[in-house]
Write a protein that holds these residues in place. Sequence first.
Motif, PDB file in Angstrom:
ATOM      1  N   THR A 136       0.272  -3.412   0.430  1.00 38.56           N
ATOM      2  CA  THR A 136       1.625  -3.017   0.826  1.00 38.56           C
ATOM      3  C   THR A 136       2.661  -3.958   0.226  1.00 38.56           C
ATOM      4  O   THR A 136       3.704  -3.530  -0.280  1.00 38.56           O
ATOM      5  CB  THR A 136       1.747  -3.011   2.354  1.00 38.56           C
ATOM      6  N   SER A 168       1.603   9.061  -4.899  1.00 35.25           N
ATOM      7  CA  SER A 168       1.773  10.342  -4.186  1.00 35.25           C
ATOM      8  C   SER A 168       2.304  10.160  -2.768  1.00 35.25           C
ATOM      9  O   SER A 168       2.551  11.145  -2.078  1.00 35.25           O
ATOM     10  CB  SER A 168       0.428  11.083  -4.134  1.00 35.25           C
ATOM     11  N   HIS A 169       2.478   8.905  -2.320  1.00 35.05           N
ATOM     12  CA  HIS A 169       3.009   8.627  -0.989  1.00 35.05           C
ATOM     13  C   HIS A 169       4.393   7.981  -1.130  1.00 35.05           C
ATOM     14  O   HIS A 169       4.624   7.194  -2.061  1.00 35.05           O
ATOM     15  CB  HIS A 169       2.082   7.688  -0.215  1.00 35.05           C
ATOM     16  N   TYR A 218       3.327   2.804   1.038  1.00 32.02           N
ATOM     17  CA  TYR A 218       1.918   2.444   1.202  1.00 32.02           C
ATOM     18  C   TYR A 218       1.823   1.376   2.280  1.00 32.02           C
ATOM     19  O   TYR A 218       1.883   0.181   2.013  1.00 32.02           O
ATOM     20  CB  TYR A 218       1.331   1.963  -0.131  1.00 32.02           C
ATOM     21  N   ASP A 227      -0.616   1.686   4.998  1.00 30.53           N
ATOM     22  CA  ASP A 227      -1.904   1.640   5.698  1.00 30.53           C
ATOM     23  C   ASP A 227      -3.029   1.692   4.679  1.00 30.53           C
ATOM     24  O   ASP A 227      -2.837   1.996   3.504  1.00 30.53           O
ATOM     25  CB  ASP A 227      -2.018   2.791   6.702  1.00 30.53           C
ATOM     26  N   GLN A 282      -5.490   3.806   4.353  1.00 27.15           N
ATOM     27  CA  GLN A 282      -5.803   5.113   3.798  1.00 27.15           C
ATOM     28  C   GLN A 282      -4.939   5.429   2.573  1.00 27.15           C
ATOM     29  O   GLN A 282      -5.434   5.885   1.533  1.00 27.15           O
ATOM     30  CB  GLN A 282      -5.590   6.192   4.871  1.00 27.15           C
ATOM     31  N   SER A 283      -3.640   5.175   2.700  1.00 28.00           N
ATOM     32  CA  SER A 283      -2.740   5.445   1.560  1.00 28.00           C
ATOM     33  C   SER A 283      -3.065   4.539   0.375  1.00 28.00           C
ATOM     34  O   SER A 283      -3.002   4.962  -0.782  1.00 28.00           O
ATOM     35  CB  SER A 283      -1.284   5.284   1.986  1.00 28.00           C
ATOM     36  N   ASP A 291      -6.027   5.914  -1.373  1.00 29.22           N
ATOM     37  CA  ASP A 291      -5.618   7.048  -2.214  1.00 29.22           C
ATOM     38  C   ASP A 291      -5.014   6.540  -3.531  1.00 29.22           C
ATOM     39  O   ASP A 291      -5.270   7.102  -4.604  1.00 29.22           O
ATOM     40  CB  ASP A 291      -4.581   7.901  -1.475  1.00 29.22           C
ATOM     41  N   LEU A 292      -4.201   5.488  -3.426  1.00 33.68           N
ATOM     42  CA  LEU A 292      -3.592   4.908  -4.624  1.00 33.68           C
ATOM     43  C   LEU A 292      -4.661   4.390  -5.574  1.00 33.68           C
ATOM     44  O   LEU A 292      -4.596   4.629  -6.793  1.00 33.68           O
ATOM     45  CB  LEU A 292      -2.647   3.767  -4.231  1.00 33.68           C
TER      46      LEU A 292
END
Length: 792
Positions: free
Chosen positions: A89, A138-139, A142, A144, A146-147, A150-151
Amino acid sequence: MSNNVHEAETFMERLVFNNRLMVVAIFTIITIILGYQALQIRPDTSFAKMIPLQHPYIVNMVEHQDDLSNLGNSIRIAVAIEDGDIFSTEYMETLKRINDEVFFLPGVDRSGLRSLWTPNVRWTEVTEYGFDGGPVASHPAYLDEQSLDDLRVNVLKSGEIGRLVANNFKSTIIEVPLQEFYPNPDNQSELLRMDYGLFSQQLEEKIRTQFEEENPNISIHMVGFAKKVGDLIEGLGAVVMFFGIALLITFVLLYWFTWCIRSTISVLATTLIAVIWQLGLIYSLGFGLDPYSMLVPFLIFAIGISHGVQKINGIALQSGEADNALIAARRTFRQLFLPGMIAILADAVGFITLLVIDIGVIHELAIGASVGVGVIVFTNLIMLPVTISYLGISKKAIERSKRDAVREHPFWRAMSYTAHPKVAPFLVIIALVGGTGAFFYQKANLQVGDLDPGAPELRPDSRYNLDNDFIISNYSTSSDVLVVMVETPPEMCSAYETMEAIDQLEWHMANLPGVQSAVSLVTVAKQVLMGNNEGNLKWQTLSRNQDNLNNAISRAPEGMFNNTCSLAPVMVFLNDHKAETLKTATRGVEEFAAEYNTENMKFLLAAGNAGIEAATNDEIASSELLILLLVYVWVGVMCYFTFRSLAATICVVLPLVLTSVLGNALMAYLGIGMKVATLPVIALGVGVGVDYGIYVYSRLETFLRAGMPLQEAYYETLRSTGKAVLFTGLCLAIGVATWVFSAIKFQADMGLMLTFMFLVNMIGALLLLPALARFLINPAKIAASTPPKIQH
């Protein structure tokens, strides 16, 4: 003393000295006006001025500029995290803020900006349902695990590892294309030109300083043309400081030479006025000071000091016989104005020859230098004698001059043996052997272009070069990109014949030394075709089915081909932009093009920063010899016009040629390439050298006309003007030698080169010129041709 001190007054002498008050008034008014203009001058450069706009590579690039996403004028900002990796983050929020700050900087081409946070950086994968993809970020945030997971997955599928994302996942790059002209935010109809100094300063303040101070765990690394030029502009302050040091050293040495504070101040003042006039005039012509022409004011100062010392030396010698300062000044003016004028014209014409190089920054340098030496005619040849005619020379200086005029000088007597029949041959042989050796050495070792990675104009431990080392060490693709433009008829860039030829070009280039990799439309098409066949590596090749090819390129990122499919760029990533690397890469493309070019398919060079560098190197290589030939032809013509003697011309010009050859050899030995920053120095160095030679020979000829033997005539020449030549060479060399301590390597290299050229030019005028005269000059013939003098 010279016989021609009793010659008739010239028209110019009467014009100047019969109207001294008016001359002083006019000079004062002009100095005030141009001084105000000089105060307005600012550092100024542009990307267009640094490139040869008429070179075929650049013509091709400009012709297709609307279809190319990056013409080479861009910067790369690497944002690194010290502890942890980019999948955090902390990092992603900082990168987002930096991306937003860069986006709104003036001059940024926002449509081409690329980073993990821009929508044009995407990932693609093949699923059982077909192709899937989307932006890497795509978020919206960032925050958390989970995001962040995904990254991580998106980055791994993006194909940007080694390009935008570091191989160790501890940094990413923001690619920032720049615009030379951009709309004024306050008036959209007005275009503003990029101010590279201001842009670099904004990068430092708004990006590097702000974010590194906010978060010590973040470090910023920036490279690119704009940043390099910005750092050089920032170093202009150091140039001013070293100019001040040179001024102080010159003052001390001038006083030691003249033993007269009035003469010292007069020489310095008139020479500084010449610099002020030059700066004021180039501002009036619409030019600024760019990092590569910042040496011109110092060269004007050096040439002005050279002429000023000759004038003061002549006035001091005349003062021993003259009744007052006015008569001494008039006699010196009469004696030295023509040689000085010819020397300055030779300087100016030599500088103008630099205009043959089709590079804007060298054009401005040539014009600025020519204007500067033209100004010296008025300040040092006219205003200085007028000033001394009012101020006079101290009694101490006159007495010293009288003693020097009658006493024996052991040093000058020993030096006069350079014209002795038994010594002169050895000096000529030494010069011939040394010049020949230096010529073949420089021919084998002197290269055109950069010889080091990064920015050779800056020190290896400079912030810019450390940033460049960081990017090279952490990414698979360098910032040195050669773009080959594949031109076809519309809708033919995806034809199998075109794609197959591009594939062959990629293979050919990838196997050349200095090339990292090549990327093009074919690279994407192969990946898509493989994906369409369950990722089987056997299908990572070009299909002969045109429908398959058309479908494959439909997923190519922006910039891989233009809207009409008539241009497909091939991006060749190089290890560096060294001269040999660029030469190998461009030669490889040219050889390939010679074999594969057809009426419907052409491989054109070149865009990208490496393509621009290659074009610049090619322009310099083709112009170097022509410039030197033109310089020496014109200097020779001016010398012949002055002395009406081919032998005299050879005596003056050959030492200058030797200095140029030795200067090139020194550059090769020190690992300094011939490029935009260094090419003018050799030509400009001739400017000071020709002054030495013309003054020495003009005095030598005067004594030969009086019937003296060559060696005795040269001894008298040394007594009258040798001291001034020796002093000028040492004074200027000591002043510019302080530049070797500059933080800017370009300035340090030029300081070393100028020191060498000042000294060798001086040595050539004092040692080689009389040795050549022993073989080429007939003293009896000169004495017999002396016209009768008009006595007063």
